[in-house]
Design a protein around this motif. Structure first.
Motif, short mmCIF file in Angstrom:
data_model
loop_
_atom_site.label_atom_id
_atom_site.label_comp_id
_atom_site.label_asym_id
_atom_site.label_seq_id
_atom_site.Cartn_x
_atom_site.Cartn_y
_atom_site.Cartn_z
N PRO A 1 -3.20 1.81 7.60
CA PRO A 1 -2.51 0.89 7.17
C PRO A 1 -3.59 -0.23 6.38
N ASP A 2 -5.04 -0.17 6.28
CA ASP A 2 -5.91 -0.61 5.80
C ASP A 2 -5.93 0.39 4.54
N ALA A 3 -5.97 1.78 4.10
CA ALA A 3 -6.03 2.11 2.57
C ALA A 3 -4.70 2.23 1.40
N MET A 4 -4.06 0.67 2.01
CA MET A 4 -3.05 0.99 1.37
C MET A 4 -3.75 -0.62 0.17
N GLU A 5 -4.86 -0.73 0.73
CA GLU A 5 -5.88 -1.17 -0.72
C GLU A 5 -6.01 -0.72 -2.28
N GLY A 6 -5.37 0.80 -1.69
CA GLY A 6 -5.87 1.44 -3.09
C GLY A 6 -4.11 1.19 -4.23
N PRO A 7 -4.18 2.12 -5.25
CA PRO A 7 -3.24 2.23 -5.81
C PRO A 7 -1.31 2.32 -4.96
N THR A 8 -0.94 2.37 -5.44
CA THR A 8 0.62 2.25 -4.54
C THR A 8 0.61 3.77 -5.02
N PRO A 9 0.82 4.24 -5.74
CA PRO A 9 0.76 6.04 -6.55
C PRO A 9 -0.51 7.04 -5.24
N PHE B 1 4.49 -7.50 7.08
CA PHE B 1 5.23 -8.41 6.38
C PHE B 1 4.83 -7.46 5.19
N ASP B 2 3.73 -7.20 4.79
CA ASP B 2 3.75 -6.23 3.87
C ASP B 2 4.20 -5.05 3.43
N ILE B 3 4.81 -4.43 2.26
CA ILE B 3 5.74 -3.76 1.77
C ILE B 3 5.35 -2.15 2.32
N LYS B 4 4.13 -2.00 2.13
CA LYS B 4 3.07 -0.95 1.97
C LYS B 4 3.21 -0.73 3.78
N LYS B 5 2.56 -1.71 4.11
CA LYS B 5 2.07 -1.43 5.30
C LYS B 5 3.24 -1.10 6.53
N ILE B 6 3.86 -1.49 6.04
CA ILE B 6 5.66 -1.04 7.12
C ILE B 6 5.55 0.99 7.01
N LEU B 7 5.40 0.71 5.61
CA LEU B 7 5.46 2.21 5.65
C LEU B 7 4.07 3.28 5.39
N ALA B 8 3.61 2.58 5.94
CA ALA B 8 1.96 2.97 6.22
C ALA B 8 1.89 3.22 7.83
N TYR B 9 2.71 1.94 8.61
CA TYR B 9 3.44 2.47 10.15
C TYR B 9 4.30 3.50 9.98
N SER B 10 5.30 3.26 9.54
CA SER B 10 6.15 4.86 9.57
C SER B 10 5.71 5.84 9.53
N THR B 11 5.00 6.26 8.27
CA THR B 11 4.09 7.83 8.20
C THR B 11 3.26 8.24 9.50
N ILE B 12 2.33 6.95 9.81
CA ILE B 12 2.15 7.26 11.25
C ILE B 12 2.51 8.04 11.91
N SER B 13 4.05 7.58 12.32
CA SER B 13 5.24 7.60 13.34
C SER B 13 5.38 8.60 13.54
N GLN B 14 6.30 9.18 12.40
CA GLN B 14 6.24 10.69 11.23
C GLN B 14 5.47 11.71 11.45
N LEU B 15 4.51 11.62 11.07
CA LEU B 15 3.14 12.37 11.41
C LEU B 15 3.46 12.69 13.39
#
Length: 642
Positions: free
Chosen positions: A242-250, A302-316
């Motif tokens: 989740p913290d890695a979302m500080e990088g560029p979105t691509p 509430f951070d749009i990228k962190k929602i997707l980050a935790y989603s990735t963790i769950s799907q993995l």
């Protein structure tokens, strides 16, 4: 096999090597080009990745379902041992190579628009190419040692990409956190290499995965899985993602879709026969815990990228459940579908952020462009982005007629086929995660696109450029069911062509009903505005806080003890030794000067005095000779007469 390959598959060898090394050439060229002509990198990098993707596509269609091919390359010799850097071409490798190359090309193309005007554009595209090269090395390697080298290169390049915005303190911290937690996991990988070499005397995966389960294989596979835990952000080493979302979105899209975090799951699938039953149970437990933590945490962000980050963790975590249930094909299928819909979701999130930043500059407004509470009503302003986001979101949620539904059916079937209470618990946990996925996916879509327009209502928000819409469109198309199978309710398509596994009809109907009912209630929950979030979920069950407290209360005393040991014991011992040697040297110097040299000087003085006395007898004067002669006679007479 080697001779027939060289004779019959020379073209395939060239295509595969081009797929591997074209991203590396892109990296080198991006470094060489002067900053004065940095704009050239924005053209050359996507072209090189396009060529790599084309080569991967040619290799996929020309070699699919053909016998496996091993490309042997001697690396170095150590004594009598020859270490090789073999590349294996199989269906698994070809499919993953294609996915990595295609997703990477689309991210490069998208980045041309997203990163336009960035002052470090050269470094960005250089590391993006190097990152892709490293991941493709992991895919192709048939040696655990070579794979580990590429594994570390992926970690290094991700460190630089996460910390791309060097002026941001948070980006710097996130990159260091990702690097450190990945290195903790890699300790297990290193121990696995030691165990494998000491027992097999080889690093070749083909040789390692054979044979019956044994005690050393259990230990080695557990250590290897610990490396997977770090790389694929599994419990308890998931907090860096989740913290890695500080990088560029691509970069986030590439890391979450087909590279880095997917590398761990891919490794489990690649060496699956190496894992013993004990290790598979551990994999299932860790996967289930991770999937639940990620699903619940995504529900409160509430951070749009962190929602997707935790989603990735769950799907993995779900992918590892499939592998732990002895069905790695199901894990591979979800890895494939996840690559498309998650890349699309991240790039869609990047499109929203990019458009809001542009609108903020025009309207001189200031708010967090990643906070979904500041959005709403964007479906009317970002129609193309909204359409692709909904399609990929539907695939993530597992709605029928989308690829995510089929891959989750495969995973559910793998758990369904297992027997016992443990499998029942895993199945229940899987069902809970599926429900959570629908909830947080709809919540994300509603807050960003469908809900009441909030701070963006008066902003001049415009659609993203065409060069950014093309990747979104391709990835959205890849989120439909026909990517996996012609039948929208049967995952046994072209990827499972020779598999007799089928989802029971009651399982397909039941999962479809649960998903659709959950979707219906999601609309009621979030449209009514009664949904609440929890601090526990928002902070990822306080795992990071636990680490901080462990560091403060457990590691601090250890730090102080080691500091005392270093300063007082080790340094004190060294200082005492030095002072003792200096003191002893002074004593030796005094003995040397006063006693040794003094004795030598005394002997020399006596000899000198005797010599002077004797010389006085030989002065050359007659009266002296007469004097001494008379003196000697007198002495003689005294002695005689006495």
């Amino acid at each position: 096999m080697e001779d027939s390959f060289q004779h019959a598959h020379g073209f395939l060898q060239t295509v595969v090597l081009l797929t591997l090394f074209l991203p590396l050439i892109s990296f080198a060229l991006s470094i060489i080009i002067s900053y004065r002509y940095a704009w050239i990198v924005s053209i050359s990098a996507p072209l090189f990745l396009l060529a790599s993707a084309v080569c991967a596509t040619i290799a996929l269609f020309s070699q699919w379902n053909a016998p496996d091919v091993l490309m042997k390359f001697n690396w170095f010799t150590l004594g009598k041992d020859v270490f090789s850097a073999d590349l294996l071409i199989s269906n698994l490798v070809l499919l993953m190579l294609f996915v990595v190359a295609l997703i990477s090309f689309l991210v490069h193309l998208y980045s041309v628009g997203y990163m336009a005007g960035d002052k470090n554009i050269k470094r960005y595209f250089a590391m993006l190419g190097f990152f892709t090269f490293s991941m493709q090395g992991i895919v192709l390697s048939d040696s655990l040692l070579v794979l580990f080298v590429f594994w570390e290169l992926v970690g290094f390049s991700s460190y630089l990409l996460i910390g791309h915005y060097s002026e941001s303190i948070n980006a710097g911290r996130a990159s260091k956190k990702a690097f450190i937690l990945n290195r903790i996991g890699d300790i297990g990988f290193l121990v696995c290499l030691m165990l494998v070499w000491s027992n097999q005397h080889s690093f070749n995966i083909i040789e390692i995965v054979g044979g019956e389960p044994s005690e050393w294989k259990t230990y080695a596979s557990l250590c290897l899985f610990f490396g997977v835990v770090g790389k694929s952000a599994q419990f308890p080493l998931f907090t860096w993602l989740p913290d890695a979302m500080e990088g560029p979105t691509p970069v986030s899209a590439l890391m979450h879709a087909a590279t880095m975090v997917a590398a761990g799951v891919y490794l489990v699938i690649k060496v699956f026969p190496f894992f013993t039953p004990v290790t598979l149970e551990v994999i299932t437990i860790i996967g289930l815990v991770t999937a639940l933590i990620g699903g619940f945490s995504a529900l409160a962000q509430f951070d749009i990228k962190k929602i997707l980050a935790y989603s990735t963790i769950s799907q993995l975590g779900l992918m590892l459940i499939g592998a732990g249930a002895s069905m790695p094909e199901a894990a591979l299928l979800h890895l494939l579908t996840h690559a498309f819909f998650k890349a699309c979701l991240f790039l869609g999130a990047g499109a929203v952020i990019h458009s809001l930043h542009q609108a903020q500059r025009q309207a001189h407004a200031h708010f967090d462009a990643q906070d979904i509470r500041c959005m709403g009503g964007l479906s009317k302003k970002l129609r193309w982005t909204f359409a692709t986001f909904v399609v990929s979101g539907a695939s993530l949620a597992g709605i029928p007629f989308f690829s995510g539904f089929l891959s989750k059916e495969a995973l559910l079937t793998s758990v369904w086929m297992q027997q016992g209470y443990f499998s029942a618990i895993v199945f229940l946990g899987f069902a809970i995660v599926s429900v959570l996925t629908v909830l947080y996916t709809y919540r994300l879509v509603y807050f960003v696109f469908l809900g009441e327009s909030r701070m963006v209502k008066e902003l001049p928000v415009t659609e993203i450029p065409l060069i950014m819409r093309i990747p979104l469109t391709i990835l959205a198309v890849g989120s439909f069911w026909f990517v996996v199978s012609w039948s929208p309710f049967d995952f046994s398509g072209w990827l499972f062509e020779y598999s007799k596994t089928r989802a029971p009809i009651e399982l397909t109907i039941g999962s479809s009903v649960i998903i659709l009912v959950t979707l219906f209630f999601s609309t009621k929950i979030y449209r009514s505005g009664v949904a609440h979030t929890s601090d526990v979920l928002r902070n990822g069950f306080y795992v990071d806080s636990f680490y901080n407290k462990v560091s403060l209360y457990a590691l601090t005393p250890i730090y102080r003890a080691t500091l005392f040991l270093d300063r007082k014991v080790i340094d004190g011992g060294i200082h005492f030794s030095v002072y003792a040697q200096v003191t002893f040297a002074h004593v030796v110097a005094w003995v040397d000067r006063q006693i040794v040299d003094g004795l030598v000087h005394l002997v020399a003085g006596v000899a000198s005095g005797i010599g002077s006395l004797i010389r006085s007898f030989q002065g050359g004067k007659i009266q002296h000779y007469v004097y001494w002669a008379v003196f000697a006679i007198i002495i003689f007479l005294i002695c005689v007469l006495k």
